[in-house]
Design a protein around this motif. Structure first.
Motif, mmCIF file in Angstrom:
data_model
loop_
_atom_site.group_PDB
_atom_site.id
_atom_site.type_symbol
_atom_site.label_atom_id
_atom_site.label_comp_id
_atom_site.label_asym_id
_atom_site.label_seq_id
_atom_site.Cartn_x
_atom_site.Cartn_y
_atom_site.Cartn_z
ATOM 1 N N ALA A 29 0.843 -1.194 0.000
ATOM 2 C CA ALA A 29 0.000 0.000 0.000
ATOM 3 C C ALA A 29 0.876 1.241 0.000
ATOM 4 C CB ALA A 29 -0.901 0.002 1.234
ATOM 5 N N PRO A 30 0.516 2.273 -0.770
ATOM 6 C CA PRO A 30 1.308 3.498 -0.792
ATOM 7 C C PRO A 30 1.109 4.298 0.480
ATOM 8 C CG PRO A 30 -0.652 3.773 -2.125
ATOM 9 C CD PRO A 30 -0.627 2.341 -1.682
ATOM 10 N N SER A 31 2.085 5.049 0.867
ATOM 11 C CA SER A 31 2.023 5.884 2.060
ATOM 12 C C SER A 31 2.869 7.109 1.828
ATOM 13 C CB SER A 31 2.531 5.119 3.283
ATOM 14 O OG SER A 31 2.578 5.967 4.418
ATOM 15 N N GLU A 32 2.441 8.238 2.411
ATOM 16 C CA GLU A 32 3.185 9.482 2.221
ATOM 17 C C GLU A 32 4.560 9.401 2.863
ATOM 18 O OE1 GLU A 32 -0.153 12.968 1.756
ATOM 19 O OE2 GLU A 32 0.725 12.592 3.723
ATOM 20 N N TYR A 39 11.084 16.075 -7.313
ATOM 21 C CA TYR A 39 11.689 17.401 -7.242
ATOM 22 C C TYR A 39 10.631 18.488 -7.157
ATOM 23 C CZ TYR A 39 14.120 21.599 -8.792
ATOM 24 O OH TYR A 39 14.594 22.872 -8.889
ATOM 25 N N TRP A 40 9.607 18.416 -8.013
ATOM 26 C CA TRP A 40 8.598 19.468 -8.033
ATOM 27 C C TRP A 40 7.714 19.428 -6.796
ATOM 28 C CZ3 TRP A 40 9.722 23.238 -10.983
ATOM 29 C CH2 TRP A 40 10.413 23.014 -12.179
ATOM 30 N N ASP A 41 7.567 18.246 -6.150
ATOM 31 C CA ASP A 41 6.868 18.196 -4.873
ATOM 32 C C ASP A 41 7.630 18.962 -3.801
ATOM 33 O OD1 ASP A 41 4.764 16.660 -5.844
ATOM 34 O OD2 ASP A 41 5.861 14.796 -5.518
ATOM 35 N N LEU A 42 8.954 18.820 -3.806
ATOM 36 C CA LEU A 42 9.762 19.566 -2.852
ATOM 37 C C LEU A 42 9.716 21.064 -3.142
ATOM 38 C CD1 LEU A 42 12.888 17.213 -2.677
ATOM 39 C CD2 LEU A 42 10.979 17.360 -1.072
ATOM 40 N N VAL A 43 9.704 21.423 -4.434
ATOM 41 C CA VAL A 43 9.594 22.841 -4.795
ATOM 42 C C VAL A 43 8.276 23.419 -4.304
ATOM 43 C CG1 VAL A 43 9.400 24.437 -6.740
ATOM 44 C CG2 VAL A 43 11.148 22.658 -6.765
ATOM 45 N N TRP A 44 7.190 22.673 -4.462
ATOM 46 C CA TRP A 44 5.881 23.165 -4.030
ATOM 47 C C TRP A 44 5.827 23.300 -2.501
ATOM 48 C CZ3 TRP A 44 2.004 25.897 -5.209
ATOM 49 C CH2 TRP A 44 0.794 25.788 -4.531
ATOM 50 N N LEU A 45 6.455 22.365 -1.766
ATOM 51 C CA LEU A 45 6.483 22.472 -0.318
ATOM 52 C C LEU A 45 7.229 23.722 0.129
ATOM 53 C CD1 LEU A 45 7.120 18.752 0.753
ATOM 54 C CD2 LEU A 45 5.007 20.059 0.947
ATOM 55 N N SER A 149 -7.896 4.403 2.702
ATOM 56 C CA SER A 149 -7.930 4.971 4.038
ATOM 57 C C SER A 149 -6.586 5.500 4.481
ATOM 58 C CB SER A 149 -8.419 3.914 5.027
ATOM 59 O OG SER A 149 -7.509 2.817 5.056
ATOM 60 N N ILE A 150 -5.518 5.152 3.779
ATOM 61 C CA ILE A 150 -4.189 5.654 4.128
ATOM 62 C C ILE A 150 -4.092 7.108 3.725
ATOM 63 C CG2 ILE A 150 -1.725 5.359 3.728
ATOM 64 C CD1 ILE A 150 -2.315 2.449 3.123
ATOM 65 N N PRO A 151 -3.536 7.978 4.561
ATOM 66 C CA PRO A 151 -3.452 9.397 4.211
ATOM 67 C C PRO A 151 -2.667 9.608 2.918
ATOM 68 C CG PRO A 151 -2.947 9.058 6.537
ATOM 69 C CD PRO A 151 -3.020 7.711 5.896
ATOM 70 N N GLY A 152 -3.263 10.366 2.004
ATOM 71 C CA GLY A 152 -2.582 10.708 0.767
ATOM 72 C C GLY A 152 -2.896 9.818 -0.409
ATOM 73 N N ALA A 153 -3.403 8.592 -0.153
ATOM 74 C CA ALA A 153 -3.655 7.689 -1.270
ATOM 75 C C ALA A 153 -4.798 8.189 -2.141
ATOM 76 C CB ALA A 153 -3.951 6.283 -0.739
ATOM 77 N N GLY A 154 -5.956 8.517 -1.524
ATOM 78 C CA GLY A 154 -7.082 9.025 -2.293
ATOM 79 C C GLY A 154 -6.800 10.388 -2.887
ATOM 80 N N ARG A 155 -6.049 11.224 -2.148
ATOM 81 C CA ARG A 155 -5.763 12.563 -2.650
ATOM 82 C C ARG A 155 -4.914 12.505 -3.910
ATOM 83 N NH1 ARG A 155 -2.638 16.246 1.435
ATOM 84 N NH2 ARG A 155 -1.079 14.639 1.014
ATOM 85 N N ASN A 156 -3.915 11.622 -3.930
ATOM 86 C CA ASN A 156 -3.070 11.516 -5.117
ATOM 87 C C ASN A 156 -3.861 11.001 -6.310
ATOM 88 O OD1 ASN A 156 -0.830 12.396 -3.720
ATOM 89 N ND2 ASN A 156 -0.232 10.324 -3.089
#
Length: 375
Positions: A29-32, A39-45, A149-156
């Protein structure tokens, strides 16, 4: 010897570390916390932590919206013109039947119509994101419910649908406007002075007109030379009698287009030549550096005058000025990118990528260029 009270098959005798117990994560299961960020995720953060960056982004978006909606905010043509029982829509006719086949106004008119449907698409995307929280019984039976139900899975997952809906909405907004534009290209734009003609409307017989907030044409001269600011002209008029506020709002189109197009050309050329010089070095670096010095010697203003003089008057366009500014303004970017590439070429991550067999194009634009974008 093992303790007698520890039975075979039981857990280890070591106590759990203090703190909250670790949540069980299904295998695969994927997890944050597990999935590495790009790289662009880090730029956005990093961008989200900078309030000044948010303010700058909001300012740029506001300027773009003002430039796109300038004809609706300041124009001498009314939205609705009703006289002698006949109703016309001069401003809509002006927007879908521009006088030039391809101009800055034509581009921003597309942006104006595209922004009309953007709020609807954003609302649909927001509903899709909120709908990702629910899990159907079928998903729970197949294990998808646990992953959702894992945080971030549905959002992605729904982030993909959000951008898909946004792109589809923009295309849906542009296609009808293209058909309208080509369908109404035969409309003839009249030269009536609507603000002056509005004073002669007979209100008793039901004549009326609905004007934009600034009911003045930004180009047509009037006899009100250097008029002081008042209720009719909020910022007064210039030496030719034209409304200053209307000219500022409509002039944002030219200023923004020249800035964005010219700098885009300059940045692309600067990144390309600077990357080649900094990566290959040697005779390539020497040749590009000498070419940069030659381009620096060209005076941009006199080059614009010279090239425009050789272009026929009916073919002259603001795009010629954008092109000249772009092809003469890339030298500073090229020098900066060259210096960054010379430094990054000795870093361990570049040496590792080269040892793994990465091509020069992948090394330059996949590994080195993202790390050179900061400066």
């Amino acid at each position: 010897m093992p303790d007698d009270h520890i039975q075979a098959g039981t857990t280890t005798p070591f106590p759990e570390p203090p703190g909250e117990p670790l949540a069980a994560v299904p295998p695969g299961a994927p997890s944050e916390d597990i999935v590495p960020k790009g790289y662009w995720d880090l730029v956005w953060l990093q961008f989200k932590k900078n309030r000044i960056a948010y303010l700058c982004l909001a300012t740029i978006v506001l300027l773009l919206l003002i430039a796109a909606w300038a004809p609706v905010l300041a124009n001498g043509k009314p939205f609705i013109w009703h006289k002698n029982g006949v109703t016309t829509y001069p401003l809509f006719q002006y927007l879908v039947a521009p006088t030039q086949s391809f101009s800055v106004d034509y581009i921003f008119d597309y942006l104006l119509f595209a922004t009309l449907i953007t709020p609807l698409v954003l609302a649909a995307g927001w509903m899709a994101l909120r709908g990702g929280a629910g899990v159907s019984p079928a998903q729970s039976c197949t294990g998808e419910g646990a992953r959702a139900s894992i945080p971030g899975a549905g959002r992605n997952r729904f982030r993909h649908w959000f951008w898909t809906l946004l792109l589809a909405g923009l295309v849906a907004a542009l296609l009808p406007f293209v058909s309208l534009t080509h369908g109404f290209r035969t409309w003839r734009l009249d030269a009536m002075d609507y603000p002056a003609a509005a004073k002669e409307l007979d209100r008793a017989h039901g004549d009326y007109a609905l004007f934009p907030p600034v009911a003045h044409d930004p180009i047509t001269p009037t006899v009100n030379y250097l008029k002081a600011p008042d209720r009719d002209n909020l910022l007064g008029t210039d030496k030719d009698g034209r409304d200053v506020l209307a000219r500022m709002l409509n002039g944002a189109r030219v200023s923004l287009s020249v800035g964005f197009v010219a700098e885009s050309i300059a940045v692309l050329l600067g990144i390309f030549f600077g990357a080649l010089a900094g990566y290959y070095r040697g005779w390539v670096d020497i040749a590009i550096s000498r070419f940069i010095e030659i381009v620096i010697c060209f005076p941009t203003f006199f080059l614009i005058l010279t090239i425009v003089a050789f272009i026929e008057p009916e073919k002259r366009s603001i795009f010629h000025i954008m092109l000249i500014i772009g092809i003469t303004g890339w030298t500073g970017v090229a020098r900066l990118v060259r210096g960054e590439f010379l430094k990054l070429g000795e870093q361990d991550f570049v040496l590792s990528a080269r040892a793994l067999g990465a091509s020069p194009a992948r090394l330059m634009f996949r590994h080195m260029l993202p790390n050179a974008l900061g400066p």
